[in-house]
Design a protein around this motif. Structure first.
Motif, PDB file in Angstrom:
ATOM      1  N   TYR A   1       0.958  -0.992   0.353  1.00  0.00           N
ATOM      2  CA  TYR A   1      -0.393   0.230   0.050  1.00  0.00           C
ATOM      3  C   TYR A   1       1.002   1.133  -0.524  1.00  0.00           C
TER       4      TYR A   1
ATOM      5  N   GLU B   1       0.668   5.292  -0.049  1.00  0.00           N
ATOM      6  CA  GLU B   1      -0.108   6.885   1.036  1.00  0.00           C
ATOM      7  C   GLU B   1       0.723   8.646   0.197  1.00  0.00           C
TER       8      GLU B   1
ATOM      9  N   LYS C   1      -8.443  13.132  -7.115  1.00  0.00           N
ATOM     10  CA  LYS C   1      -9.756  12.298  -7.616  1.00  0.00           C
ATOM     11  C   LYS C   1     -10.468  11.936  -8.584  1.00  0.00           C
TER      12      LYS C   1
ATOM     13  N   PHE D   1     -12.580   5.034  -6.607  1.00  0.00           N
ATOM     14  CA  PHE D   1     -12.107   5.805  -5.378  1.00  0.00           C
ATOM     15  C   PHE D   1     -12.925   5.786  -4.125  1.00  0.00           C
TER      16      PHE D   1
ATOM     17  N   ASP E   1     -13.949   6.847  -0.519  1.00  0.00           N
ATOM     18  CA  ASP E   1     -14.006   8.021   0.313  1.00  0.00           C
ATOM     19  C   ASP E   1     -13.683   6.688   2.076  1.00  0.00           C
TER      20      ASP E   1
ATOM     21  N   TYR F   1      -9.483  11.498   3.470  1.00  0.00           N
ATOM     22  CA  TYR F   1      -8.776   9.962   3.250  1.00  0.00           C
ATOM     23  C   TYR F   1      -9.980   9.157   2.153  1.00  0.00           C
ATOM     24  N   SER F   2      -9.152   9.693   1.084  1.00  0.00           N
ATOM     25  CA  SER F   2     -10.073   8.344   0.189  1.00  0.00           C
ATOM     26  C   SER F   2      -8.782   7.488  -0.448  1.00  0.00           C
ATOM     27  N   ALA F   3      -8.963   6.064  -0.706  1.00  0.00           N
ATOM     28  CA  ALA F   3      -7.891   5.372  -1.194  1.00  0.00           C
ATOM     29  C   ALA F   3      -8.886   5.529  -2.936  1.00  0.00           C
TER      30      ALA F   3
ATOM     31  N   ASP G   1      -2.621  -0.709  -4.375  1.00  0.00           N
ATOM     32  CA  ASP G   1      -3.832  -0.006  -3.585  1.00  0.00           C
ATOM     33  C   ASP G   1      -2.664   1.026  -3.304  1.00  0.00           C
TER      34      ASP G   1
ATOM     35  N   GLY H   1      -3.625   5.212  -1.520  1.00  0.00           N
ATOM     36  CA  GLY H   1      -4.909   6.557  -0.812  1.00  0.00           C
ATOM     37  C   GLY H   1      -3.452   7.627  -0.951  1.00  0.00           C
TER      38      GLY H   1
END
Length: 115
Positions: free
Chosen positions: A8, A10, A20, A31, A33, A38-40, A47, A49
């Motif tokens: 992952y 970030e 986004k 995405f 949320d 925060y939005s992955a 993966d 965010g």
């Protein structure tokens, strides 16, 4: 998941909604949320965010450089520009391929490469 692999990543986002929209439009990312800050991202190959912050990631400042792949570098460059990205380094050759660098709407630096 495999033990001891990168799982992952970030990244900061000064303009979370704009980032986004940019990655959805240019690269087709989706995405999820998790609250307002925060939005992955999914469908991105790895993966990760975006977290809302007054920071940005730049290789010149010592940040890791996230490098994306494109089957057609020129088309991707046009899409990046059309969606409001800023080209930081035009297409150049390196051993094994070609690439360019750009900043997203949150001023994070990314690169895109192709064979």
């Amino acid at each position: 998941m495999r033990h001891h692999t990168i799982n992952y990543v970030e990244l900061p986002a000064q303009q979370l909604e704009a980032s986004k929209a940019f990655f959805s439009k240019v690269f087709g990312w989706s995405f999820i949320d998790y609250g307002p800050d925060y939005s992955a991202f999914v469908d991105a190959g790895l993966d990760g965010g975006f977290f809302r912050a007054p920071l940005s990631a730049s290789a010149k400042q010592g940040s890791a450089l996230v490098v994306l792949y494109s089957a057609n570098l020129e088309d991707t460059l046009r899409l990046v520009e059309a969606a409001g990205g800023t080209v930081l380094q035009e297409i150049f050759s390196f051993p094994g391929g070609r690439r360019f660098h750009f900043a997203d709407p949150s001023n994070n630096e990314f690169a895109v490469w192709s064979e």
